[in-house]
Design an enzyme around this catalytic site. Structure first.
Site, mmCIF file in Angstrom:
data_model
loop_
_atom_site.group_PDB
_atom_site.id
_atom_site.type_symbol
_atom_site.label_atom_id
_atom_site.label_comp_id
_atom_site.label_asym_id
_atom_site.label_seq_id
_atom_site.Cartn_x
_atom_site.Cartn_y
_atom_site.Cartn_z
ATOM 1 N N HIS A 41 4.172 -17.540 29.115
ATOM 2 C CA HIS A 41 5.462 -16.957 29.501
ATOM 3 C C HIS A 41 5.683 -17.093 31.002
ATOM 4 C CE1 HIS A 41 2.613 -13.831 30.539
ATOM 5 N NE2 HIS A 41 3.542 -13.206 31.243
ATOM 6 N N ASP B 102 7.328 -14.331 33.978
ATOM 7 C CA ASP B 102 7.621 -12.905 33.966
ATOM 8 C C ASP B 102 9.123 -12.628 33.989
ATOM 9 O OD1 ASP B 102 4.996 -12.100 33.710
ATOM 10 O OD2 ASP B 102 4.630 -12.206 35.861
ATOM 11 N N HIS C 16 2.493 -18.846 32.723
ATOM 12 C CA HIS C 16 1.093 -18.411 32.735
ATOM 13 C C HIS C 16 0.675 -17.780 31.419
ATOM 14 C CE1 HIS C 16 3.337 -14.902 34.164
ATOM 15 N NE2 HIS C 16 2.341 -14.146 33.738
ATOM 16 N N ARG D 130 -0.224 -5.133 39.150
ATOM 17 C CA ARG D 130 0.784 -6.202 39.192
ATOM 18 C C ARG D 130 2.095 -5.724 39.822
ATOM 19 N NH1 ARG D 130 2.458 -8.227 33.418
ATOM 20 N NH2 ARG D 130 3.806 -6.413 33.526
HETATM 21 C C1 SIN Z 1 0.399 -11.120 32.960
HETATM 22 O O1 SIN Z 1 0.711 -12.032 32.219
HETATM 23 O O2 SIN Z 1 1.223 -10.453 33.544
HETATM 24 C C2 SIN Z 1 -1.064 -10.771 33.156
HETATM 25 C C3 SIN Z 1 -1.916 -11.955 33.411
HETATM 26 C C4 SIN Z 1 -3.374 -11.600 33.318
HETATM 27 O O3 SIN Z 1 -3.715 -10.467 32.970
HETATM 28 O O4 SIN Z 1 -4.201 -12.480 33.579
#
Ligand code: SIN
Length: 308
Positions: free
Chosen positions: A124, A126, A284, A299
């Site tokens: 995805h 964000d 990612h 985050r």
């Molecule tokens: C995420 O996708 O926001 C988290 C990525 C992760 O935990 O490595």
């Protein structure tokens, strides 16, 4: 205000005064991923040093600052220099007294999750399910799981530019002008159907607050002008005007293409890593290979423009 303008303004404001003379940028992956060495956020990052980080971000899309020892307030202040922060609608997982940061974790206290347990289980970018998806994400590793001394819970990044630029001319022509629907409700349904959902279902009120949106399948980067593929396995529900088998087949072809290892940088986490990535340039995926071994990250998300 246009997000790119806000971000540029941050570059020249609010900077600390400590000088950071010895900064080096080391490329890590194929076209994406670079470590910026010589930046100590806790000690202060002056404008010149911050400009190096920004430049590395524009050039490499994923930037890693290692060995950081920072508080939530310091992470927030650093992230704010990139633009305006989004306060997550999942604020039940906000860091205490720091609503701009969300906890990403598999840890439970008294049987209750302290953070988002299933973040990143599908490829995805964000906030793609929003009209104005996140421009940048700033993720800080606090507890990194290990088994037999080996770090677990990697995060994979794939280059939207690399993927687009390597398409055939006929595929580029086919995609020109097409739009796709991104949906948070679809995302949770998909996770649930794969047995990967680890959070309470959305209430009807939350669903109403998160209507589906559509975005161009080929997106122009707001700062660099480069074109990138913008359909994700996690959130893209369908192609506008191409429902059914034809649209599904095209989406599957593009998702498979995006997973080509030639475009991927895999980040192996160390405690104290702070990663900044550009959601307009990379997609990612988090690797869930650590079971109950504790993993905890904080985050922050930065507001971005309407994709064009
Ligand atoms: C995420 O996708 O926001 C988290 C990525 C992760 O935990 O490595």
């Amino acid at each position: 205000m246009d997000a790119s303008i806000a971000q540029r303004q941050r570059v020249s404001s609010g900077a600390a005064t400590t000088s950071t003379p010895d900064i080096r940028v080391v490329q890590l992956g194929p076209g994406i991923g670079a470590e910026v060495k010589g930046v100590d956020i806790a000690a202060g990052v002056d404008e010149k040093a911050f400009a190096r980080v920004r430049h590395a971000l524009d050039a490499h899309s994923v930037v890693i600052l290692r060995d950081q020892d920072i508080t939530p307030a310091q992470q927030t202040a650093f992230a704010q220099r990139l633009g305006d922060l989004r306060v997550s609608f999942y604020n039940r997982y906000a860091v205490p007294n720091q609503p701009e940061l969300s906890v990403v974790s598999n840890i439970k206290q008294d049987g209750v999750a302290i953070g988002i347990e299933d973040a990143g289980m599908l490829w995805h970018t964000d906030g793609s399910y929003l009209k104005t998806p996140d421009m940048y994400t700033v993720l800080y590793g606090i507890e990194i799981p290990h088994r037999d001394g080996k770090p677990l819970g990697n995060t994979l990044f794939t280059s939207a530019w690399g993927a687009y630029e390597s398409l055939s001319d006929s595929m580029k022509a086919r995609l020109a002008g097409l739009r796709a629907v991104h949906s948070f409700v679809h995302h949770l349904d998909k996770k649930a159907s794969l047995g990967k959902l680890k959070r309470a279902p959305l209430t009807e009120k939350q669903k109403a607050e998160l209507p589906d949106v559509d975005h161009p399948i080929v997106r122009t980067h707001p700062l660099t002008g480069r074109l990138g593929l913008f359909v994700t396995e996690g959130h893209t529900k369908e192609i506008v005007g191409m429902p059914g088998e034809e649209g599904d087949a095209l989406l599957n072809e593009l998702w498979t293409h995006l997973k080509n290892p030639a475009f991927i940088y895999t980040h192996t986490w160390r405690k104290g890593d702070l990663i900044v990535w550009d959601n307009c340039a990379v997609h990612h995926l988090a690797v869930f290979d650590y079971g109950d071994i504790p993993r905890r990250l904080h985050r922050a998300g930065l507001l971005g423009p309407v994709p064009v």
